[in-house]
Design a protein around this motif. Structure first.
Motif, PDB file in Angstrom:
ATOM      1  N   ARG A  52      -6.645  -6.237   7.482  1.00 35.49           N
ATOM      2  CA  ARG A  52      -5.591  -7.259   7.545  1.00 35.49           C
ATOM      3  C   ARG A  52      -4.761  -7.299   6.273  1.00 35.49           C
ATOM      4  N   ARG A  55      -2.345  -4.454   6.371  1.00 39.80           N
ATOM      5  CA  ARG A  55      -1.348  -4.631   7.432  1.00 39.80           C
ATOM      6  C   ARG A  55      -0.280  -5.659   7.047  1.00 39.80           C
ATOM      7  N   ASN A  56      -0.645  -6.646   6.253  1.00 42.94           N
ATOM      8  CA  ASN A  56       0.273  -7.743   5.960  1.00 42.94           C
ATOM      9  C   ASN A  56       0.767  -7.779   4.518  1.00 42.94           C
ATOM     10  N   LYS A  60       1.660  -2.358   3.240  1.00 42.50           N
ATOM     11  CA  LYS A  60       1.657  -2.205   4.698  1.00 42.50           C
ATOM     12  C   LYS A  60       2.299  -0.896   5.156  1.00 42.50           C
ATOM     13  N   HIS A  63      -0.473   1.479   5.180  1.00 45.71           N
ATOM     14  CA  HIS A  63      -1.367   1.120   6.286  1.00 45.71           C
ATOM     15  C   HIS A  63      -0.881   1.756   7.586  1.00 45.71           C
ATOM     16  N   TYR A  64       0.405   1.634   7.875  1.00 43.35           N
ATOM     17  CA  TYR A  64       0.934   2.165   9.132  1.00 43.35           C
ATOM     18  C   TYR A  64       1.055   3.688   9.111  1.00 43.35           C
TER      19      TYR A  64
END
Length: 471
Positions: A52, A55-56, A60, A63-64
């Protein structure tokens, strides 16, 4: 609570927060990295699902990018592109936050959202193109080709007046040519192959020690012939020393990509600077003996107290990013058909590109780091003048916050090699053999049905990688 106590409490909280994030990005995500290098992509996928903070938060984008890669390895091509598209939107919408820019001067660049390396941005489109091809969405793959071209033009414009060694991506142009050719757009395929040829000859050979793939020479000749460019065929025959004779491929072909290992990881490099005797009015010059470089700091626009603080600078350390190589376990790959043994050719050396691009901007990195440290030291001196305890706390905070930005896209391969194989009628069994000096030979078997005019794309990533030598 007094103002003094509030300041001290705030700094203690800041220091506690900083200590929690002192590890390099590689060490912070070491569990994920272990899953990936060991080929356990189900666990890597689960790790990302639970990430999390990644992702936030400000990381991020990474992350992606990692999520898109892991989904690709699992064969979830639609999910992979959904994640890569989110990463692409972040890159498109990247706008400098000036509040964070100012904060980075008194902490470190890691407080800002991650901004990708140029080659990382280009490689995103490599994966999305392969995803669209696997989904038989060639129109979208061609759209991706055009978007790659725009990215490459932006890259070239960005460094037009600089001696940056990564201005053109030969592999990206080469891939574009393959996709255009698969769509039978031979004119655009020829242009893309020609651009790839120029980039390999003019950039990759000099800066990365790479030769033009022999396969590319034949791709240039073939698409020039199919487009009806007779003069270009003669020109490149002479240039390559090839007497070209077009041979149709009635049963189609397959293009194999071998992605080997993983690219380097970013670590921290500490440089020490001392005040140089050449410092003069309105300038303070700091020198590093290891690199034999000096950096003047202009203080003419500073207040009296700030000038005094800068002039009192004698010595400080700066944290800079550096790459550490991760050597692949496997070294060689060949593909065996019933009639021929095919050797794969190196098309992209991400390891070398990463080292070169960072080296190209290292002086700019040092300049930014010096300004950051000098600003911290000035703040420290001013705080100490106001309150000795506060000055001590600022000194501790400055020491702890002097960290390099070690973030990077960890799941990019070390290198990409390729070959093209003509298919026979009906079923074709193709064996790919991968070997290394300390590894057991790996054999992968693939089956393709020969189809007129069909070009298949097949990619394999061998993830076995030696751990980087990080303290």
């Amino acid at each position: 609570m007094s103002l003094k106590k509030r300041k001290n409490t705030a700094l203690i909280i800041l220091i506690s927060f900083i200590l929690a994030g002192c590890a390099t990005y590689y060490k912070q995500t070491l569990e994920f990295q272990k899953f990936v290098t060991r080929g356990n992509f189900e666990k890597a996928h689960k790790w990302l699902e639970n990430d999390r903070r990644g992702r936030n938060g400000k990381d991020k984008l990474l992350h992606y990018l990692n999520y898109g890669y892991v989904s690709w390895m699992l064969g979830n091509y639609r999910e992979s592109n959904e994640k890569f598209q989110k990463a692409d939107y972040i890159i498109e919408d990247y706008i400098k936050n000036y509040g964070l820019e100012a904060l980075s001067l008194v902490t470190n660049p890691k407080v800002k959202p991650y901004k990708p390396e140029d080659f990382e941005t280009v490689m995103l489109h490599y994966f999305t193109s392969l995803n669209y091809i696997k989904l038989n969405e060639y129109d979208n793959a061609l759209v991706e080709c055009r978007r790659v071209n725009i990215r490459l033009q932006q890259l070239n414009d960005k460094y037009k007046d600089h001696k940056n060694r990564y201005q053109r991506d030969a592999f990206a142009h080469n891939l574009m040519g393959m996709i255009y050719e698969a769509d039978k757009d031979y004119n655009n395929a020829f242009i893309a192959y020609r651009n790839a040829l120029e980039a390999y000859e003019e950039d990759y050979k000099e800066y990365f020690g790479m030769q033009v793939p022999e396969q590319l020479k034949y791709d240039v000749l073939r698409t020039a012939y199919l487009t009806g460019f007779a003069d270009e065929v003669r020109h490149y025959e002479k240039k390559f020393g090839i007497d070209y004779n077009y041979v149709p491929k009635p049963n189609g072909e397959v293009i194999f990509f071998w992605m080997n290992g993983f690219g380097p990881v970013k670590d921290e490099w500490i440089l020490r600077f001392t005040k140089h005797p050449s410092s003069r009015d309105e300038y303070v010059t700091m020198k590093n003996d290891e690199l034999d470089v000096s950096f003047p700091i202009y203080i003419g626009d500073k207040s009296k107290n700030e000038k005094e603080a800068f002039e009192q600078l004698r010595y400080f350390k700066v944290g800079l990013p550096k790459y550490i190589e991760r050597k692949p376990v496997y070294k060689d790959a060949t593909i065996q058909t019933n009639k021929k043994r095919h050797k794969l050719e190196l098309a992209q050396d991400i390891n070398k590109i990463a080292f070169k691009t960072l080296n190209d901007r290292i002086l700019r990195e040092i300049g930014n780091a010096i300004l950051r440290i000098a600003t911290k030291k000035a703040m420290e001196a001013l705080a100490d003048k106001e309150d000795e305890t506060l000055g001590t706390l600022v000194n501790i905070a400055n020491t702890l916050t002097e960290k390099a930005d070690t973030r990077h896209w960890q799941t990019l391969p070390y290198s990409i090699s390729y070959t093209r194989i003509s298919l026979e009628k009906d079923e074709n069994t193709i064996k790919m053999k991968i070997s290394g000096p300390t590894a057991t030979e790996k054999v992968k078997e693939y089956n393709f049905e020969g189809k007129k005019g069909k070009i298949y794309f097949q990619a394999l990533h061998t993830t076995a990688t030696n751990s980087p030598n990080i303290n």
